[in-house]
Write an enzyme that holds these catalytic residues in place. Structure first.
Site, PDB file in Angstrom:
ATOM      1  N   ASP A  58      40.238  49.142  30.157  1.00  0.00           N
ATOM      2  CA  ASP A  58      39.156  49.382  31.110  1.00  0.00           C
ATOM      3  C   ASP A  58      37.812  49.342  30.378  1.00  0.00           C
ATOM      4  OD1 ASP A  58      39.456  50.632  34.218  1.00  0.00           O
ATOM      5  OD2 ASP A  58      37.456  50.777  33.332  1.00  0.00           O
ATOM      6  N   ASN A  76      44.160  42.821  36.614  1.00  0.00           N
ATOM      7  CA  ASN A  76      43.755  43.537  37.833  1.00  0.00           C
ATOM      8  C   ASN A  76      42.267  43.861  37.891  1.00  0.00           C
ATOM      9  OD1 ASN A  76      44.229  45.801  40.038  1.00  0.00           O
ATOM     10  ND2 ASN A  76      43.271  46.822  38.288  1.00  0.00           N
ATOM     11  N   TYR A 116      33.126  36.931  45.848  1.00  0.00           N
ATOM     12  CA  TYR A 116      34.433  37.600  45.758  1.00  0.00           C
ATOM     13  C   TYR A 116      35.522  36.749  46.419  1.00  0.00           C
ATOM     14  CZ  TYR A 116      37.798  41.508  46.137  1.00  0.00           C
ATOM     15  OH  TYR A 116      38.911  42.314  46.042  1.00  0.00           O
ATOM     16  N   LYS A 121      38.677  35.013  44.521  1.00  0.00           N
ATOM     17  CA  LYS A 121      40.062  35.388  44.843  1.00  0.00           C
ATOM     18  C   LYS A 121      40.862  34.176  45.346  1.00  0.00           C
ATOM     19  CE  LYS A 121      39.671  39.784  43.739  1.00  0.00           C
ATOM     20  NZ  LYS A 121      40.359  40.340  42.560  1.00  0.00           N
ATOM     21  N   ILE A 175      42.448  48.633  50.477  1.00  0.00           N
ATOM     22  CA  ILE A 175      43.160  49.748  49.859  1.00  0.00           C
ATOM     23  C   ILE A 175      42.150  50.854  49.572  1.00  0.00           C
ATOM     24  CG2 ILE A 175      44.648  50.416  47.923  1.00  0.00           C
ATOM     25  CD1 ILE A 175      45.824  48.130  49.673  1.00  0.00           C
ATOM     26  N   THR A 225      40.520  53.006  47.503  1.00  0.00           N
ATOM     27  CA  THR A 225      40.316  53.217  46.055  1.00  0.00           C
ATOM     28  C   THR A 225      38.842  53.531  45.848  1.00  0.00           C
ATOM     29  OG1 THR A 225      39.644  50.965  45.522  1.00  0.00           O
ATOM     30  CG2 THR A 225      42.021  51.399  45.512  1.00  0.00           C
TER      31      THR A 225
END
Ligand code: NAI
Length: 251
Positions: A39, A91, A157, A161, A190, A192
């Site tokens: 990270d 990810n 984005y 993707k 999701i 998050t």
């Protein structure tokens, strides 16, 4: 908890300090993998590493920006120190500004493409040869349901993707014979920190309503699919793009 044996191997999980990456890293560790927790955020990476270790798993933190190819090489080296690298979950990702194409700032476009697409290409370049040298492995690229459908005000984005799905298919074709499987995962929306930081409660509810389930997904629901895909239960699964989207794309 989804249980798929992934012992005797190491796993790189990028963006593992938060959200989906954290859920993937902790699940893979619980299933036996030694995990490199990657990270940008040192505090978050250390916290997830400590969480895995406290639960009896093996993990090491590596702090750095995955859009730097040198960091990606260091991730592979760190994984190989733990155990043969057989799993990578690419990810880490960012959202970018919510503006239409005509107003999209050039620097923001370049950053989103760099982190969400180019960094995954750098990662595959480093990971695939290492895995092929061990007779194979499994790589997941974290796309999105927005890898197959668009949404207004998110051009960089959505572009990144969609492109990730093409990169995934191509790498799978190139390395399948060497035992390296490459698949893409397409989560719906999701709950998050990425989503919570960028969208107010009303917008989150409106998004939830677009899923057949009538709710947002959880990181654990995405991690369960990833754990299957990188495990030996999925040895005939490659080159494919798997939605975990609560029915978002069904209409
Ligand atoms: P998040 O923001 O909760 O976690 C992302 C993590 O990646 C953070 O810890 C961040 O520090 C790290 N990161 C960001 N840029 C980095 C870089 N350049 N180098 C290293 N680490 C970096 O995000 P979330 O929601 O868990 O998203 C993870 C992935 O899932 C992303 O690729 C995202 O596009 C994708 N995704 C998320 C969805 C959602 O609704 N949350 C839906 C579909 C896909």
């Amino acid at each position: 908890m989804a249980t798929y044996d992934v012992s005797d191997r190491s796993a790189i999980v990028t963006g593992a300090g938060s959200g989906i990456g954290r859920a993937v890293a902790t699940l893979l560790a619980a299933n036996g993998a030694a995990v490199v927790v990657s990270d940008l955020d040192a505090t978050a990476a250390d916290a997830v590493t400590a969480e895995i270790t406290a639960a009896g798993g093996r993990a090491t933190a590596l702090v750095g920006d995955v859009s730097d190819p040198e960091v990606v090489d260091r991730l592979v080296a760190a994984a190989e120190e733990l155990a043969p690298l057989r799993i990578a979950v690419n990810n880490a990702g960012i959202g970018g500004p919510a503006v239409p194409v005509g107003d999209y700032p050039l620097d923001a476009w370049r950053r989103v493409i760099e982190v969400d697409l180019n960094a995954v290409f750098y990662a595959l370049r480093a990971q695939v040869p290492a895995m092929a040298a061990h007779g194979g492995g499994a790589i997941v690229t974290m796309a999105s349901v927005l890898g197959s459908v668009g949404i207004a005000h998110s051009s960089a984005y959505v572009t990144a993707k969609h492109a990730l799905v093409g990169l995934t298919k191509t790498a799978a074709l190139e390395y399948g014979a060497q035992g390296v499987r490459v698949t893409a995962v397409g989560p719906g929306f999701i709950s998050t920190p990425l989503l919570e930081a960028n969208l107010d409660a009303a917008t989150q509810q409106a998004l939830a309503d677009k899923h057949a389930t009538g709710r947002l997904g959880t990181s654990e629901e995405v991690a369960a699919l990833v754990a299957f895909l990188v495990s030996d239960a999925a040895t005939f699964v490659t080159g494919s793009y798997h939605l975990v989207d609560g029915g978002y794309a069904a209409q």
